[in-house]
Design a protein around this motif. Structure first.
Motif, PDB file in Angstrom:
ATOM      1  N   ARG A  14       0.825  -1.199   0.000  1.00 42.56           N
ATOM      2  CA  ARG A  14       0.000   0.000   0.000  1.00 42.56           C
ATOM      3  C   ARG A  14       0.862   1.252   0.000  1.00 42.56           C
ATOM      4  O   ARG A  14       0.530   2.247  -0.645  1.00 42.56           O
ATOM      5  CB  ARG A  14      -0.945  -0.003   1.208  1.00 42.56           C
ATOM      6  N   GLU A  15       1.986   1.198   0.708  1.00 44.31           N
ATOM      7  CA  GLU A  15       2.900   2.341   0.697  1.00 44.31           C
ATOM      8  C   GLU A  15       3.484   2.559  -0.701  1.00 44.31           C
ATOM      9  O   GLU A  15       3.636   3.692  -1.151  1.00 44.31           O
ATOM     10  CB  GLU A  15       4.027   2.146   1.715  1.00 44.31           C
ATOM     11  N   ARG A  16       3.769   1.452  -1.389  1.00 44.04           N
ATOM     12  CA  ARG A  16       4.309   1.597  -2.746  1.00 44.04           C
ATOM     13  C   ARG A  16       3.235   2.107  -3.710  1.00 44.04           C
ATOM     14  O   ARG A  16       3.534   2.871  -4.633  1.00 44.04           O
ATOM     15  CB  ARG A  16       4.893   0.257  -3.213  1.00 44.04           C
ATOM     16  N   LEU A  17       1.992   1.691  -3.496  1.00 47.31           N
ATOM     17  CA  LEU A  17       0.899   2.226  -4.308  1.00 47.31           C
ATOM     18  C   LEU A  17       0.756   3.731  -4.084  1.00 47.31           C
ATOM     19  O   LEU A  17       0.511   4.492  -5.023  1.00 47.31           O
ATOM     20  CB  LEU A  17      -0.413   1.519  -3.957  1.00 47.31           C
ATOM     21  N   TRP A  18       0.910   4.138  -2.836  1.00 46.55           N
ATOM     22  CA  TRP A  18       0.873   5.573  -2.547  1.00 46.55           C
ATOM     23  C   TRP A  18       1.995   6.297  -3.266  1.00 46.55           C
ATOM     24  O   TRP A  18       1.807   7.395  -3.797  1.00 46.55           O
ATOM     25  CB  TRP A  18       0.990   5.807  -1.038  1.00 46.55           C
ATOM     26  N   GLN A  19       3.175   5.681  -3.313  1.00 49.17           N
ATOM     27  CA  GLN A  19       4.314   6.300  -3.989  1.00 49.17           C
ATOM     28  C   GLN A  19       4.020   6.497  -5.476  1.00 49.17           C
ATOM     29  O   GLN A  19       4.343   7.537  -6.053  1.00 49.17           O
ATOM     30  CB  GLN A  19       5.562   5.429  -3.807  1.00 49.17           C
ATOM     31  N   ILE A  20       3.415   5.498  -6.100  1.00 53.03           N
ATOM     32  CA  ILE A  20       3.032   5.617  -7.511  1.00 53.03           C
ATOM     33  C   ILE A  20       2.053   6.769  -7.682  1.00 53.03           C
ATOM     34  O   ILE A  20       2.197   7.612  -8.583  1.00 53.03           O
ATOM     35  CB  ILE A  20       2.402   4.300  -8.022  1.00 53.03           C
ATOM     36  N   ASP A  21       1.070   6.819  -6.808  1.00 56.07           N
ATOM     37  CA  ASP A  21       0.035   7.850  -6.874  1.00 56.07           C
ATOM     38  C   ASP A  21       0.631   9.239  -6.671  1.00 56.07           C
ATOM     39  O   ASP A  21       0.325  10.181  -7.414  1.00 56.07           O
ATOM     40  CB  ASP A  21      -1.013   7.563  -5.802  1.00 56.07           C
ATOM     41  N   PHE A  22       1.500   9.372  -5.673  1.00 57.58           N
ATOM     42  CA  PHE A  22       2.105  10.662  -5.338  1.00 57.58           C
ATOM     43  C   PHE A  22       2.962  11.183  -6.489  1.00 57.58           C
ATOM     44  O   PHE A  22       2.839  12.348  -6.903  1.00 57.58           O
ATOM     45  CB  PHE A  22       2.949  10.533  -4.065  1.00 57.58           C
ATOM     46  N   LEU A  23       3.855  10.345  -7.002  1.00 58.35           N
ATOM     47  CA  LEU A  23       4.736  10.788  -8.080  1.00 58.35           C
ATOM     48  C   LEU A  23       3.962  11.104  -9.345  1.00 58.35           C
ATOM     49  O   LEU A  23       4.290  12.043 -10.074  1.00 58.35           O
ATOM     50  CB  LEU A  23       5.806   9.734  -8.351  1.00 58.35           C
ATOM     51  N   THR A  24       2.922  10.329  -9.616  1.00 55.65           N
ATOM     52  CA  THR A  24       2.100  10.606 -10.794  1.00 55.65           C
ATOM     53  C   THR A  24       1.409  11.953 -10.663  1.00 55.65           C
ATOM     54  O   THR A  24       1.372  12.741 -11.616  1.00 55.65           O
ATOM     55  CB  THR A  24       1.043   9.504 -10.987  1.00 55.65           C
ATOM     56  N   ARG A  25       0.895  12.231  -9.477  1.00 56.01           N
ATOM     57  CA  ARG A  25       0.148  13.476  -9.283  1.00 56.01           C
ATOM     58  C   ARG A  25       1.047  14.701  -9.252  1.00 56.01           C
ATOM     59  O   ARG A  25       0.741  15.715  -9.884  1.00 56.01           O
ATOM     60  CB  ARG A  25      -0.653  13.406  -7.982  1.00 56.01           C
ATOM     61  N   PHE A  26       2.175  14.620  -8.552  1.00 57.06           N
ATOM     62  CA  PHE A  26       2.982  15.810  -8.320  1.00 57.06           C
ATOM     63  C   PHE A  26       4.226  15.901  -9.202  1.00 57.06           C
ATOM     64  O   PHE A  26       4.819  16.973  -9.297  1.00 57.06           O
ATOM     65  CB  PHE A  26       3.370  15.896  -6.838  1.00 57.06           C
ATOM     66  N   ARG A  27       4.627  14.799  -9.824  1.00 56.98           N
ATOM     67  CA  ARG A  27       5.750  14.856 -10.752  1.00 56.98           C
ATOM     68  C   ARG A  27       5.298  14.667 -12.190  1.00 56.98           C
ATOM     69  O   ARG A  27       5.954  15.120 -13.117  1.00 56.98           O
ATOM     70  CB  ARG A  27       6.797  13.803 -10.361  1.00 56.98           C
ATOM     71  N   GLY A  28       4.176  13.966 -12.363  1.00 57.70           N
ATOM     72  CA  GLY A  28       3.646  13.761 -13.700  1.00 57.70           C
ATOM     73  C   GLY A  28       4.075  12.471 -14.358  1.00 57.70           C
ATOM     74  O   GLY A  28       3.546  12.112 -15.412  1.00 57.70           O
ATOM     75  N   GLU A  29       5.001  11.738 -13.744  1.00 58.53           N
ATOM     76  CA  GLU A  29       5.461  10.470 -14.294  1.00 58.53           C
ATOM     77  C   GLU A  29       6.108   9.638 -13.203  1.00 58.53           C
ATOM     78  O   GLU A  29       6.547  10.158 -12.171  1.00 58.53           O
ATOM     79  CB  GLU A  29       6.443  10.702 -15.439  1.00 58.53           C
ATOM     80  N   VAL A  30       6.176   8.334 -13.446  1.00 63.24           N
ATOM     81  CA  VAL A  30       6.752   7.416 -12.470  1.00 63.24           C
ATOM     82  C   VAL A  30       7.226   6.177 -13.215  1.00 63.24           C
ATOM     83  O   VAL A  30       6.662   5.810 -14.252  1.00 63.24           O
ATOM     84  CB  VAL A  30       5.714   7.054 -11.373  1.00 63.24           C
ATOM     85  N   THR A  31       8.270   5.552 -12.712  1.00 64.41           N
ATOM     86  CA  THR A  31       8.807   4.337 -13.332  1.00 64.41           C
ATOM     87  C   THR A  31       8.911   3.220 -12.307  1.00 64.41           C
ATOM     88  O   THR A  31       8.866   3.464 -11.093  1.00 64.41           O
ATOM     89  CB  THR A  31      10.208   4.582 -13.922  1.00 64.41           C
ATOM     90  N   ARG A  32       9.063   2.019 -12.809  1.00 64.80           N
ATOM     91  CA  ARG A  32       9.287   0.892 -11.901  1.00 64.80           C
ATOM     92  C   ARG A  32      10.578   1.089 -11.119  1.00 64.80           C
ATOM     93  O   ARG A  32      10.685   0.690  -9.957  1.00 64.80           O
ATOM     94  CB  ARG A  32       9.325  -0.417 -12.697  1.00 64.80           C
ATOM     95  N   GLN A  33      11.558   1.715 -11.772  1.00 67.08           N
ATOM     96  CA  GLN A  33      12.840   1.941 -11.102  1.00 67.08           C
ATOM     97  C   GLN A  33      12.693   2.863  -9.892  1.00 67.08           C
ATOM     98  O   GLN A  33      13.457   2.756  -8.927  1.00 67.08           O
ATOM     99  CB  GLN A  33      13.846   2.530 -12.098  1.00 67.08           C
ATOM    100  N   ASP A  34      11.716   3.765  -9.928  1.00 67.81           N
ATOM    101  CA  ASP A  34      11.461   4.623  -8.763  1.00 67.81           C
ATOM    102  C   ASP A  34      11.144   3.772  -7.532  1.00 67.81           C
ATOM    103  O   ASP A  34      11.607   4.067  -6.429  1.00 67.81           O
ATOM    104  CB  ASP A  34      10.289   5.567  -9.043  1.00 67.81           C
ATOM    105  N   LEU A  35      10.347   2.732  -7.724  1.00 64.72           N
ATOM    106  CA  LEU A  35      10.004   1.854  -6.607  1.00 64.72           C
ATOM    107  C   LEU A  35      11.189   0.987  -6.194  1.00 64.72           C
ATOM    108  O   LEU A  35      11.419   0.753  -5.005  1.00 64.72           O
ATOM    109  CB  LEU A  35       8.818   0.963  -6.973  1.00 64.72           C
ATOM    110  N   VAL A  36      11.931   0.500  -7.179  1.00 67.64           N
ATOM    111  CA  VAL A  36      13.101  -0.335  -6.885  1.00 67.64           C
ATOM    112  C   VAL A  36      14.098   0.434  -6.025  1.00 67.64           C
ATOM    113  O   VAL A  36      14.605  -0.078  -5.011  1.00 67.64           O
ATOM    114  CB  VAL A  36      13.761  -0.813  -8.202  1.00 67.64           C
ATOM    115  N   LEU A  37      14.375   1.684  -6.402  1.00 70.42           N
ATOM    116  CA  LEU A  37      15.365   2.474  -5.675  1.00 70.42           C
ATOM    117  C   LEU A  37      14.831   2.934  -4.320  1.00 70.42           C
ATOM    118  O   LEU A  37      15.562   2.973  -3.338  1.00 70.42           O
ATOM    119  CB  LEU A  37      15.772   3.688  -6.511  1.00 70.42           C
TER     120      LEU A  37
END
Length: 297
Positions: A14-37
């Motif tokens: 759920r925390e990783r889902l939040w990370q996807i949501d947050f980066l998508t909303r405030f950065r505009g893009e997200v990658t799998r590598q963002d979660l890996v790192l």
């Protein structure tokens, strides 16, 4: 939190889902590598996280096969509920802040925040900053009312009382501060910015620093109390280097007497600026306490 079936996702996922949501909303893009790192997980686990996220929010992401990045879709709707103060804290300090409120028995109270920006406006600003894009905004100024501006934002600014964006204003052909709460609409413009004019590197007042020296108010009856407030020994002063554009905000936020002869009441203004006339030749002190009155402005 999203409405997940019991056992459908662990707290870590759920925390990783939040990370996807947050980066998508405030950065505009997200990658799998963002979660890996960020979380130290395997790429296959990140793939499963994105699969689940797209099941929960099928209209939020579109995949760019060329760049191998998930981008914010036009139909994006946040999967999570966002607290404004926590969001601003996360943007300020990074994604390491926990997602849940920590219950603890020690009572802590603070002065409530009276001014908070709209999160959709904040998200539009932060995405434009990340992608180096221009925005069309509707802005309500205290002096001139509502108008349409084209701006190129490069930074967020916390003045201690309000949040601004520092941006190049195409209407006035100069860098200015825009209060986030006064922006009523923000839309991204297509095309590249003119980096030779509009980029952060060209904002000389932002990149230039000025040295300030603050002293206990010379007319204070018990200056030792003020020294203790700021961790000073007898006769010491506070010396700090700040961006030229931030000097006025800092002096106003901390109630620093900036009149040439420290004429403000020491009970209210416990610090004084050393050599205010010299500082005024380097930065604007128009909003600093005591400066306007002394200059007769």
């Amino acid at each position: 939190m999203p409405n997940l079936a019991p056992g459908g996702a662990s707290s870590n996922q759920r925390e990783r889902l939040w990370q996807i949501d947050f980066l998508t909303r405030f950065r505009g893009e997200v990658t799998r590598q963002d979660l890996v790192l960020r979380f130290g997980i395997a790429l296959s686990n990140a793939t499963r996280d994105f699969t689940l996220y797209r099941q929960l929010a099928p209209d939020n992401l579109k995949y760019d096969h060329r760049d191998k990045v998930y981008r914010r879709a036009k139909g994006f709707q946040p999967l999570f509920i966002y607290d404004c103060a926590h969001t601003l804290q996360t943007l300020t300090w990074g994604q390491g802040v926990g997602l849940e409120v920590c219950n603890q028995p020690i009572l802590v109270e603070s002065v409530p925040t009276l001014s908070q920006p709209d999160l959709d406006i904040l998200a539009a600003i932060s995405r434009a900053m990340y992608a180096a894009k221009a925005l069309t905004i509707r802005y309500v100024s205290v002096g001139s009312g509502e108008s349409v501006r084209e701006i190129v934002p490069h930074s967020l600014v916390n003045t201690g009382q309000r949040w601004h964006t520092r941006a190049y204003c195409r209407v006035h052909s100069k860098f200015r501060d825009f209060v986030l709460t006064r922006i009523t609409a923000a839309d991204e413009l297509d095309g590249l910015i003119n980096a030779a004019v509009e980029s952060l590197a060209q904002d000389h007042e932002w990149n230039r620093e000025v040295e300030l020296e603050l002293v206990p108010h010379p007319r204070a009856t018990y200056s030792r109390a003020i020294e203790l407030d700021y961790g000073l020994e007898s006769g010491q002063s506070i010396k700090l280097s700040v961006r030229a554009v931030m000097a006025g905000y800092l002096l106003r936020c901390w109630g620093v007497d900036c009149s040439p002869n420290a004429t403000l009441q020491p009970d209210e203004y416990q610090l004084a600026l050393r050599a205010p006339d010299w500082i005024a030749n380097q930065v604007s002190l128009q909003i600093a306490p005591g400066f306007k009155n002394e200059k007769g402005l």
